[in-house]
Write an enzyme that holds these catalytic residues in place. Structure first.
Site, PDB file in Angstrom:
ATOM      1  CB  ALA A   1      -0.875  -0.020   1.243  1.00  0.00           C
TER       2      ALA A   1
ATOM      3  N   GLY B   1      -0.558  -5.631  -0.708  1.00  0.00           N
ATOM      4  CA  GLY B   1      -1.507  -5.380  -1.788  1.00  0.00           C
ATOM      5  C   GLY B   1      -0.943  -5.796  -3.141  1.00  0.00           C
TER       6      GLY B   1
ATOM      7  CD  GLU C   1      -4.301  -8.310  -0.143  1.00  0.00           C
ATOM      8  OE1 GLU C   1      -3.934  -7.125   0.012  1.00  0.00           O
ATOM      9  OE2 GLU C   1      -5.236  -8.823   0.503  1.00  0.00           O
TER      10      GLU C   1
ATOM     11  CD  GLU D   1      -0.719  -7.091   3.849  1.00  0.00           C
ATOM     12  OE1 GLU D   1      -0.043  -8.128   4.040  1.00  0.00           O
ATOM     13  OE2 GLU D   1      -1.113  -6.737   2.723  1.00  0.00           O
TER      14      GLU D   1
END
Ligand SMILES: NC(=O)c1ccc[n+]([C@@H]2O[C@H](COP(=O)([O-])OP(=O)(O)OC[C@H]3O[C@@H](n4cnc5c(N)ncnc54)[C@H](O)[C@@H]3O)[C@@H](O)[C@H]2O)c1
Length: 690
Positions: free
Chosen positions: A63, A102, A105, A125
């Site tokens: 992120a 992310g 992901e 995370e």
């Protein structure tokens, strides 16, 4: 700024490129670009399949940290990823560098994954007190199974491309040009009529019975007090037990719970503080740094040996000096044993043991130090010995060599005055065991030059330490605050608490051990000798006698608690209870019932007050410096963010009032409220409020 994501075409394959230096973080512009480019690619009839790739050094590495704490901007990452997964054209992620958080992901939203052999993939995370909140906990288990997903999500460590390939996390590993490799792979998929592969539609491979309970038990001790690892387990469990959409809902719920949790706020605070601490306020970042290619350590005892290992580990040659042959041999043998033990655990190879030992050059002669760039002195804690050593260093070391001391309690300015070059002298206060503990208090003397400070701060990072700059005072930052707490712990027992009660309260707050287990580890005699020294120096104002003095004098070097062989679990001792009772009765003390709350307040608030004094005096530049010291030097729980971050969460005003109340009762200088504390309380602020 130009669009960070672009779409081009390589014959019938669309190539979506992310170009958002330095790490292609998934900021708003990138998310929007990813969405738009995919829509364009889907609308373009000439495009049959899509490759997503990062420009520069990496696939998205997570992120955008600049967006933390700001209102969310659409499109949210899960929405973008869902669109990728819903694509009716094949989408292939081409991964190099680090596909983290992310980033991974996004890759999991694609049909297939190609990775460069040097790539690493992970979901870190948990290290910020969060969990992967864009479907990662639901898609990953479908690909690699629940056990491996747990390891990756709860552990937070990335896997290398080769392992990712064997896990099925990537479908193809390439070397050389990634885009060429990814295009070739995609063409092959098209030629083979390979099906779309939506991870949401896959079943999670069967997990072994009891997996989640066992996994939870296996981390319970190490992760005590953290919230995120346990939420991560729940999320992966949801992937096994619930249909995909429900699992995603559960993941989102758990994610938002963590996002607003004090644990995650604290962990994110520590994450930023650790980076910030390297930037010294008032020190120009262009300050020239000296080259450090050859180091020397004086004294091969407990600290010297560990300090030398840090440099050898970083590939920096280090001369190790002792005055006596046998001490030198002993010191070198301890270092070798240490390395061999590490090798036995499989953490380094036998070859590395030899390489590191070869970098440590034992010597008995100061003349061997004429060419070193930095010396760290770690001899006995005695001013006369320090004087001998520093005069000698001043004589033999080349101009520009940095002369550092590892002293814990002596005045660094005084030590600097033994040389004709105080601007080159500073403290480098390592913590024991010096090869393990990450904290390094770098002590700036009155005359230390900017160049020396900049060099030592930079060097700290090179040897894997978290260097914090502090000023000269007794105990610097960490031990100065610690001594206040230890004295308070002793006082609480004087008044009626038991040592085990005090220890339990601080253990429950999250410390790895209580004050007395800690002083037992250091050796009860250490504190005793320091107190005796102070009493001799200043009989009127030296530390008052207490029950721990009686303990040492009664010959109980084992300490406050009993221990079984090879086990550091503290066991309350009836002999010690007897000494304490005797002490109370000799001093006319009637023990009273002391609440856990009182123990917590007195042990912690006294440190907060001392921390405020330290800031006021400029010994530490910022609250975050104090907090980083407590996290990395004393095991203060990361999920509480450091002593001063914790104080803000309790409320500075309440702390000030209590400190003041105790000051009024006791008149003790220790409890005199720091001006900073009373100012903050009056303004209704915390240490960190602007
Ligand atoms: N032990 C700790 O936890 C700790 C933590 C931080 C800092 N320190 C500081 O580190 C320093 C060393 O402490 P330690 O615990 O390693 O002590 P130690 O007694 O284990 O080691 C000191 C070593 O210095 C050698 N030595 C003594 N005089 C010397 C001289 N003139 N020249 C060369 N070598 C000499 C001794 O032979 C011995 O091997 C002290 O200043 C201490 O305050 C200790």
């Amino acid at each position: 700024m130009s669009n960070p994501v672009s779409l081009s075409r390589d014959s019938d394959i669309g190539v979506i490129r992310i170009n958002y230096p330095p790490v292609n973080a998934l900021g708003h512009g990138v998310r929007e670009g990813l969405q738009q480019c995919l829509r364009d690619a889907l609308a373009d009839e000439q495009i049959r399949a899509v490759v997503v790739i990062g420009e520069g050094k990496t696939f998205p590495a997570g992120a955008d940290i600049h967006e933390f704490g700001k209102p969310p901007q659409q499109p949210a990452l899960p929405t973008v990823i869902d669109e990728y997964e819903a694509s009716d054209k094949l989408v292939v992620a081409a991964i190099h560098g680090t596909a983290l958080g992310g980033g991974l992901e996004v890759a999991l939203g694609c049909d297939y994954r190609v990775a460069l052999d040097s790539a690493r993939l992970g979901l870190p995370e948990v290290k910020l007190g969060l969990l992967p909140g864009a479907g990662g906990t639901q898609r990953l288990p479908r690909l690699v199974g629940a056990q491996k997903a747990l390891e990756m999500v709860v552990g937070g460590n990335p896997v290398k491309a080769k392992e990712a390939l064997s896990l099925g996390l990537v479908d193809e590993m390439v070397s050389g040009d990634l885009l060429d490799g990814a295009l070739a792979y995609t063409r092959q998929l098209l030629a083979d009529n390979a099906p779309l592969r939506k991870l949401r539609d896959l079943a999670v491979p069967d997990a072994q019975d009891g997996l989640f309970d066992q996994f939870e038990q296996s981390i319970a001790r190490k992760q005590r007090g953290f919230k995120a690892p346990f939420s991560c387990i729940k999320a992966v469990k949801a992937a096994v037990e619930l249909p995909f959409d429900k699992g995603v809902e559960r993941e989102r719920e758990l994610f938002f719970e963590l996002l607003v949790s004090p644990e995650s706020a604290a962990q994110r605070h520590v994450f930023f503080a650790e980076r910030e601490v390297a930037k010294v306020p008032g020190l120009d970042k262009n300050t020239p740094k000296r080259e450090i290619n050859q180091v020397a350590v004086i004294g091969a005892g407990t600290m010297g040996g560990g300090i030398a290992m840090n440099f050898a580990n970083a590939g920096i040659p280090v001369r190790l000096l002792e005055v006596k042959e046998d001490a030198l041999e002993r010191g070198v043998a301890v270092i070798r044993k240490n390395y061999e033990n590490t090798a036995k655990k499989g953490r380094i190879t036998d070859e590395q043991v030899e390489q590191r030992m070869a970098l440590i050059q034992p010597t008995l002669s100061y003349d061997d130090l004429s060419d070193v760039d930095l010396v760290i002195e770690a001899v006995f804690e005695n001013m006369d010995v320090k004087e001998t050593v520093f005069s000698e260093l001043d004589r033999v070391c080349k101009p520009g060599a940095i002369l550092a001391t590892n002293t814990s309690t002596l005045d660094v300015d005084r030590i600097a005055s033994f040389t004709g070059r105080p601007e080159d002298v500073m403290g480098m206060h390592f913590f024991s065991p010096a090869n393990v503990m990450k904290l390094l208090e770098n002590v700036r003397g009155e005359k230390t030059s900017d160049e020396v400070v900049a060099t030592v701060m930079d060097l700290s990072r090179r040897i894997g330490k978290v260097g914090v700059l502090v000023g000269v005072c007794h105990g610097f930052v960490g031990n100065r605050m610690l001594h206040r707490r230890q004295a308070e712990a002793v006082q609480l027992v004087n008044e009626g608490a038991s040592p085990q009660q005090v220890d339990k309260v601080l253990f429950d707050l999250g410390f790895p051990m209580g004050p007395f287990a800690m002083s037992d580890l250091a050796g009860m005699d250490v504190g005793y000798r320091i107190r005796e020294e102070l009493r001799k120096e200043d009989p009127a104002n030296g530390p008052a006698r207490n029950w721990t003095d009686e303990l040492v004098e009664a010959g109980r070097l084992a300490g406050v608690f009993d221990y079984k062989d090879g086990d550091r679990t503290p066991v309350p001792s009836t002999a010690v209870d007897g000494i304490i009772e005797q002490y109370r009765s000799n001093n006319g003390i009637t023990p009273r019932e002391i609440s856990d709350q009182e123990i917590l307040e007195r042990c912690m608030y006294v440190m907060v007050n001392e921390g405020a004094k330290i800031l006021e005096e400029g010994i530490a530049a910022r609250p975050l410096d104090v907090d980083v010291i407590w996290i990395y030097g004393y095991g203060f729980p990361v999920y509480r963010g450091g002593v001063l971050f914790w104080a803000d969460q309790v409320g500075v005003k309440a702390i000030f009032e209590k400190v003041n109340e105790i000051y009024q009762q006791t008149g003790s200088d220790v409890w005199k409220p720091a001006k900073l504390l009373s100012d903050l309380a009056e303004q209704g602020k915390g240490f960190y409020s602007k």
